[in-house]
Design a protein around this motif. Structure first.
Motif, PDB file in Angstrom:
ATOM      1  N   LEU A  62     -30.690 -22.793 -33.147  1.00 12.86           N
ATOM      2  CA  LEU A  62     -31.433 -23.810 -32.403  1.00 12.86           C
ATOM      3  C   LEU A  62     -31.790 -24.972 -33.323  1.00 12.86           C
ATOM      4  O   LEU A  62     -31.857 -26.134 -32.883  1.00 12.86           O
ATOM      5  CB  LEU A  62     -32.704 -23.221 -31.793  1.00 12.86           C
ATOM      6  N   ALA A  63     -32.018 -24.670 -34.593  1.00 16.37           N
ATOM      7  CA  ALA A  63     -32.315 -25.737 -35.550  1.00 16.37           C
ATOM      8  C   ALA A  63     -31.111 -26.658 -35.713  1.00 16.37           C
ATOM      9  O   ALA A  63     -31.263 -27.879 -35.839  1.00 16.37           O
ATOM     10  CB  ALA A  63     -32.716 -25.139 -36.891  1.00 16.37           C
ATOM     11  N   THR A  64     -29.916 -26.094 -35.716  1.00 16.50           N
ATOM     12  CA  THR A  64     -28.703 -26.901 -35.828  1.00 16.50           C
ATOM     13  C   THR A  64     -28.524 -27.774 -34.591  1.00 16.50           C
ATOM     14  O   THR A  64     -28.201 -28.966 -34.682  1.00 16.50           O
ATOM     15  CB  THR A  64     -27.478 -25.987 -36.008  1.00 16.50           C
ATOM     16  N   ILE A  65     -28.728 -27.162 -33.420  1.00 11.89           N
ATOM     17  CA  ILE A  65     -28.608 -27.909 -32.158  1.00 11.89           C
ATOM     18  C   ILE A  65     -29.601 -29.068 -32.127  1.00 11.89           C
ATOM     19  O   ILE A  65     -29.263 -30.195 -31.734  1.00 11.89           O
ATOM     20  CB  ILE A  65     -28.819 -26.954 -30.970  1.00 11.89           C
ATOM     21  N   ALA A  66     -30.834 -28.807 -32.571  1.00 14.44           N
ATOM     22  CA  ALA A  66     -31.847 -29.862 -32.567  1.00 14.44           C
ATOM     23  C   ALA A  66     -31.540 -30.946 -33.597  1.00 14.44           C
ATOM     24  O   ALA A  66     -31.679 -32.144 -33.317  1.00 14.44           O
ATOM     25  CB  ALA A  66     -33.217 -29.238 -32.835  1.00 14.44           C
ATOM     26  N   ARG A  67     -31.107 -30.548 -34.783  1.00 16.91           N
ATOM     27  CA  ARG A  67     -30.829 -31.521 -35.840  1.00 16.91           C
ATOM     28  C   ARG A  67     -29.774 -32.537 -35.414  1.00 16.91           C
ATOM     29  O   ARG A  67     -29.913 -33.737 -35.653  1.00 16.91           O
ATOM     30  CB  ARG A  67     -30.368 -30.808 -37.109  1.00 16.91           C
ATOM     31  N   TYR A  68     -28.707 -32.041 -34.788  1.00 15.87           N
ATOM     32  CA  TYR A  68     -27.597 -32.925 -34.423  1.00 15.87           C
ATOM     33  C   TYR A  68     -27.706 -33.426 -32.976  1.00 15.87           C
ATOM     34  O   TYR A  68     -26.760 -34.011 -32.467  1.00 15.87           O
ATOM     35  CB  TYR A  68     -26.267 -32.208 -34.665  1.00 15.87           C
ATOM     36  N   ARG A  69     -28.853 -33.164 -32.358  1.00 17.32           N
ATOM     37  CA  ARG A  69     -29.146 -33.660 -31.001  1.00 17.32           C
ATOM     38  C   ARG A  69     -28.027 -33.300 -30.026  1.00 17.32           C
ATOM     39  O   ARG A  69     -27.550 -34.137 -29.250  1.00 17.32           O
ATOM     40  CB  ARG A  69     -29.380 -35.170 -31.028  1.00 17.32           C
ATOM     41  N   LEU A  70     -27.625 -32.047 -30.064  1.00 17.23           N
ATOM     42  CA  LEU A  70     -26.546 -31.591 -29.186  1.00 17.23           C
ATOM     43  C   LEU A  70     -27.131 -31.191 -27.834  1.00 17.23           C
ATOM     44  O   LEU A  70     -28.040 -30.357 -27.771  1.00 17.23           O
ATOM     45  CB  LEU A  70     -25.824 -30.396 -29.818  1.00 17.23           C
ATOM     46  N   PHE A 105     -38.580 -25.284 -32.413  1.00 14.16           N
ATOM     47  CA  PHE A 105     -37.347 -25.878 -32.940  1.00 14.16           C
ATOM     48  C   PHE A 105     -37.124 -27.298 -32.417  1.00 14.16           C
ATOM     49  O   PHE A 105     -36.143 -27.938 -32.777  1.00 14.16           O
ATOM     50  CB  PHE A 105     -36.142 -25.012 -32.557  1.00 14.16           C
ATOM     51  N   GLY A 106     -38.012 -27.750 -31.535  1.00 17.35           N
ATOM     52  CA  GLY A 106     -37.842 -29.071 -30.958  1.00 17.35           C
ATOM     53  C   GLY A 106     -36.939 -29.099 -29.749  1.00 17.35           C
ATOM     54  O   GLY A 106     -36.367 -30.143 -29.409  1.00 17.35           O
ATOM     55  N   VAL A 107     -36.811 -27.958 -29.085  1.00 18.72           N
ATOM     56  CA  VAL A 107     -35.963 -27.848 -27.895  1.00 18.72           C
ATOM     57  C   VAL A 107     -36.859 -27.679 -26.673  1.00 18.72           C
ATOM     58  O   VAL A 107     -37.742 -26.809 -26.654  1.00 18.72           O
ATOM     59  CB  VAL A 107     -34.990 -26.651 -28.019  1.00 18.72           C
ATOM     60  N   LYS A 108     -36.630 -28.484 -25.640  1.00 20.80           N
ATOM     61  CA  LYS A 108     -37.414 -28.359 -24.419  1.00 20.80           C
ATOM     62  C   LYS A 108     -37.093 -27.049 -23.720  1.00 20.80           C
ATOM     63  O   LYS A 108     -35.972 -26.538 -23.805  1.00 20.80           O
ATOM     64  CB  LYS A 108     -37.128 -29.539 -23.493  1.00 20.80           C
ATOM     65  N   ALA A 109     -38.092 -26.523 -22.996  1.00 20.94           N
ATOM     66  CA  ALA A 109     -37.907 -25.219 -22.369  1.00 20.94           C
ATOM     67  C   ALA A 109     -38.666 -25.144 -21.057  1.00 20.94           C
ATOM     68  O   ALA A 109     -39.651 -25.864 -20.845  1.00 20.94           O
ATOM     69  CB  ALA A 109     -38.367 -24.103 -23.305  1.00 20.94           C
ATOM     70  N   MET A 110     -38.182 -24.242 -20.185  1.00 22.72           N
ATOM     71  CA  MET A 110     -38.832 -24.003 -18.899  1.00 22.72           C
ATOM     72  C   MET A 110     -38.692 -22.523 -18.579  1.00 22.72           C
ATOM     73  O   MET A 110     -37.666 -21.898 -18.877  1.00 22.72           O
ATOM     74  CB  MET A 110     -38.183 -24.854 -17.807  1.00 22.72           C
ATOM     75  N   TYR A 111     -39.730 -21.966 -17.974  1.00 23.79           N
ATOM     76  CA  TYR A 111     -39.745 -20.543 -17.607  1.00 23.79           C
ATOM     77  C   TYR A 111     -39.652 -20.410 -16.099  1.00 23.79           C
ATOM     78  O   TYR A 111     -40.287 -21.158 -15.352  1.00 23.79           O
ATOM     79  CB  TYR A 111     -41.033 -19.894 -18.108  1.00 23.79           C
TER      80      TYR A 111
END
Length: 584
Positions: free
Chosen positions: A449-457, A502-508
C-alpha cells in the motif's frame, strides 16, 4: 562505463521501461547506474512485492517483467514470485546481486547460492563471472524468457562484475525469439477427422490461448465449429463470458453445466490446456467417453496426463487457423442433427445452472457484489489473491480478455493480488485496475500500500473480510469434521484505519443495501481506494468437487446436494463450542 551501467543500457535496448526492486549491498553498483537513467524504477517495500509486481506487469502486457534484489535475503525473498511465474508461464527476468567472485563459496555476508536455489523454478539461471559474459547472458535471458512457453530467467550478478570496466563492450543488441514450428499437415487431418465424426464434441480452452496470442483465432474456431466450450481458470476471457457457446469454467469450483458437459462429451478438443488436477478432478474418470484432440505449443504437455488421439503440437494460432476452415465446412455435412441436439442440451443446461444473485438477508453476498462490480467496470484488469474470493471472481466476473484476469493459478500464492495489481497499473496507467483480496491474503503483502500511495496509483482494492482463512475453513468444515484449526482471523486490524495510515482512502460496508453506493464511491473516487467488505464467515464456494471424485460429483446445496454435504460434516461433540475463539 562499468558492467552495471552497461546493463542499464542493455535493459533499455530490450524494451524495458519499468522495473521493480529493492536495493542492498551487492546490487548497489546497479542502483548507482540507475541514477539519472531513463528506466523507471519502482521501489517496493518487500522483494516478494517486486517479483509479484513484475509478474503482474508481464501478465497484463505479455512483455517481460523485470525485478531486482540484492543477494542473500533479497534474492530468497524473490523466490515465491519467480516460482509463480514459472508455473503460470509468465515471462520475467530476475536480477540479483551476488557477493564478489573472490568471496563466493566462503559463506560471506549475505551470500546464498541463488543460482542453484532457483534452478528448479526458472527456465534458466545465469551466473556472470566476468563483464565480458554480460552481452551473451542478457541477450539469452530475454530471448529465453520470451521464447516458446514463456517463463522466468535469473541473472545472478556479482558485485565486482558490476564494477568491472565495460567500455570495450559493444552496445547491446537483443536476440529474436525462437521461431515456433507449425504442426505437420497429418496432425491437422487427424484432428479434423475426429471432429467430423464426433456427435458430442466439446472445446476445453486454457491459458495457452493468451500466451500464444491466439485469442482471436480461438474465437473464430468456436464460432466456425459451433462447438460448446469450457475454460480453465487461466483461460477465462479467451471466449467472452456472455458468448452463447461459453459454458463457463470447469473443475473443482467450476460451473455445473461445464462439468457435466465435459463428463458426457465424446470428443474433447483441448486448446492450450494441460489437464491440471484442479480442472480434471479424478483424472481416471475425467471425460470418460471422450477421445482427445490436444493442441499445445509445449510438446511435453501432450500425452503427459491423458493420451491424445490426435496430437497437434505447434503454434496455437496457426493450428486454430488451419483447422477452422475444414471444421466449419463439416458443420452441416456430418452429424448435423446429433451435433445440434448436443449443443441444445449444453445450452439448456447452461440456462438451468445459471447462478442466482438474490441471496436473502441483510448481509453482503460476495458473488452478487462481484457480479455487479464486473458490470460497473467491464474493462477493468482484475488482480486476485488466493482463496474463496479468487474462486468467486472466476465464477462471477464477466471476463472478455484473458489478460485482464491476473491470478496465481498453479502455485496459488497468497499475497499475489496487491503487488500484481500495482504492476499491472504501471503497465496500463489509463486502465482501471481492481484487486480482489481476502483478509488472509491481504496482510501478506499489505506493505505495498505504501508503494501504491507513493506512486499515486489509482488501484481499487476490494477486501472481502470473513475473519477467517476462508478456503481452509471450508475444507475443515466439509472434510475434517469441523475441527477448525488455526483459521481464526477475528483479531484482524481495522483495515480502513490501516489504509488511512498509508494514505489510501477507505470505506466500510457490511449491508447488502449499501453495496451499490459503496461500489460507486470506490470507482469514482480519484486515486487508490480500499473497500472493506464484511461477509458471512460461514459462506462457502459452491459448486465443489470433493477430492478423489470426478467432476460430475459436485456438491452444491442450491442444486439439491444438501444431504450429501451434511453426510460429509457429521456433528461433533464440540460443534456448539466457539470454534473460532482466541485463547486468553
Amino acid at each position: 562505463m562499468n558492467g552495471a551501467r552497461w546493463l542499464v543500457q542493455a535493459l533499455a535496448a530490450e524494451g524495458v521501461d519499468v522495473l521493480f526492486g529493492y536495493p542492498g549491498g551487492t546490487i548497489m553498483p546497479f542502483y548507482d547506474a540507475l541514477h539519472g537513467s531513463d528506466l523507471k524504477h519502482i521501489l517496493v517495500r518487500h522483494e516478494q512485492g517486486a517479483a509479484f509486481a513484475a509478474n503482474g506487469y508481464a501478465r497484463a502486457s505479455g512483455r517481460v517483467g523485470v525485478c531486482v534484489a540484492t543477494s542473500g535475503p533479497g534474492a530468497s525473498n524473490l523466490v515465491t514470485g519467480i516460482a509463480d511465474a514459472m508455473l503460470d508461464s509468465v515471462p520475467m527476468v530476475a536480477i540479483t546481486g551476488q557477493v564478489a567472485t573472490s568471496l563466493m563459496g566462503t559463506d560471506a555476508f549475505q551470500e546464498l547460492d541463488v543460482f542453484g536455489m532457483t534452478m528448479p523454478i526458472v527456465k534458466h539461471s545465469f551466473l556472470a563471472r566476468s563483464v565480458d559474459e554480460l552481452p551473451r547472458i542478457v541477450a539469452e535471458a530475454f530471448r529465453l524468457a520470451r521464447s516458446g512457453r514463456p517463463g522466468p530467467v535469473l541473472i545472478d550478478l556479482p558485485k565486482d562484475v558490476q564494477n568491472q570496466d565495460a567500455s570495450h563492450l559493444a552496445a547491446h543488441v537483443p536476440l529474436p525469439t525462437d521461431p515456433v514450428a507449425s504442426a505437420p499437415d497429418a496432425a491437422y487431418h487427424e484432428a479434423a477427422a475426429l471432429i467430423a465424426h464426433a456427435k458430442k464434441p466439446l472445446i476445453y480452452g486454457g491459458g495457452g490461448i493468451a500466451l500464444g496470442d491466439a485469442v482471436q483465432s480461438f474465437r473464430a474456431f468456436v464460432e466456425g465449429s459451433q462447438i460448446p466450450s469450457v475454460l480453465t481458470l487461466k483461460g477465462l476471457g479467451a471466449l467472452p463470458a456472455e458468448h452463447a457457446l461459453n459454458l463457463g469454467m470447469l473443475g473443482m469450483h467450476g460451473n455445473r453445466a461445464a462439468n457435466l458437459s465435459v463428463q458426457e462429451c465424446d470428443l474433447l478438443i483441448v486448446v492450450g490446456a494441460r489437464f491440471d488436477d484442479r480442472a480434471t478432478g479424478k483424472l481416471a474418470e475425467f471425460a470418460p467417453n471422450a477421445r482427445v484432440v490436444h493442441m499445445d505449443l509445449d510438446a511435453c504437455e501432450i500425452g503427459k496426463l491423458r493420451y491424445a488421439d490426435a496430437a497437434v503440437q505447434g503454434d496455437l494460432r496457426r493450428s486454430l487457423d488451419a483447422l477452422t476452415p475444414p471444421v466449419t465446412a463439416q458443420l452441416q455435412a456430418r452429424n448435423g442433427g446429433a451435433r445440434r441436439a448436443w449443443r441444445d442440451t449444453c445450452l439448456q443446461r447452461k440456462r438451468d445452472c445459471a447462478p442466482r444473485y438474490d441471496a436473502p438477508g441483510e448481509t453482503v453476498y460476495a458473488p452478487a457484489l462481484l457480479r455487479r462490480l464486473s458490470e460497473l467496470a467491464p474493462e477493468a484488469i482484475v488482480s486476485c489473491d488466493v482463496g474463496q474470493h479468487q474462486m468467486w471472481v472466476a465464477q462471477h466476473w464477466q471476463f472478455n480478455n484473458p489478460r485482464k484476469h491476473l491470478t496465481s493459478g498453479a502455485l496459488g500464492a497468497m499475497g499475489f493480488g496487491v503487488p500484481a495489481a500495482l504492476g499491472a497499473q504501471l503497465e496500463s496507467p489509463d486502465t482501471q485496475v481492481i484487486c480482489v483480496s481476502g483478509d488472509g491474503s491481504f496482510l501478506m503483502n499489505v506493505q505495498e500500500l505504501a508503494t501504491i500511495a507513493r506512486y499515486r496509483l489509482p488501484v481499487k482494492i476490494v477486501l472481502l473480510d470473513n475473519q477467517a482463512l476462508g478456503m481452509v475453513r471450508q475444507w475443515q468444515e466439509l472434510f475434517f469434521e469441523r475441527r477448525y484449526s488455526e483459521v481464526d482471523l477475528s483479531d484482524n486490524p481495522d483495515f480502513c484505519a490501516l489504509a488511512a495510515a498509508f494514505g489510501v482512502k477507505a470505506m466500510y460496508v457490511d449491508r447488502a443495501d449499501s453495496v451499490e453506493e459503496a461500489l460507486h464511491y470506490m470507482l469514482q473516487t480519484p486515486g487508490p481506494v480500499l473497500l472493506h467488505v464484511a461477509i458471512d464467515q460461514a459462506a462457502n464456494v459452491w459448486p465443489l468437487v470433493p477430492p478423489n471424485h470426478n467432476n460430475a460429483q459436485m456438491l452444491d446445496p442450491e442444486a439439491g446436494d444438501a444431504d450429501a454435504i451434511t453426510s460429509l460434516t457429521p456433528p461433533t461433540t464440540t460443534e456448539k463450542e466457539d470454534a473460532h475463539a482466541i485463547p486468553a
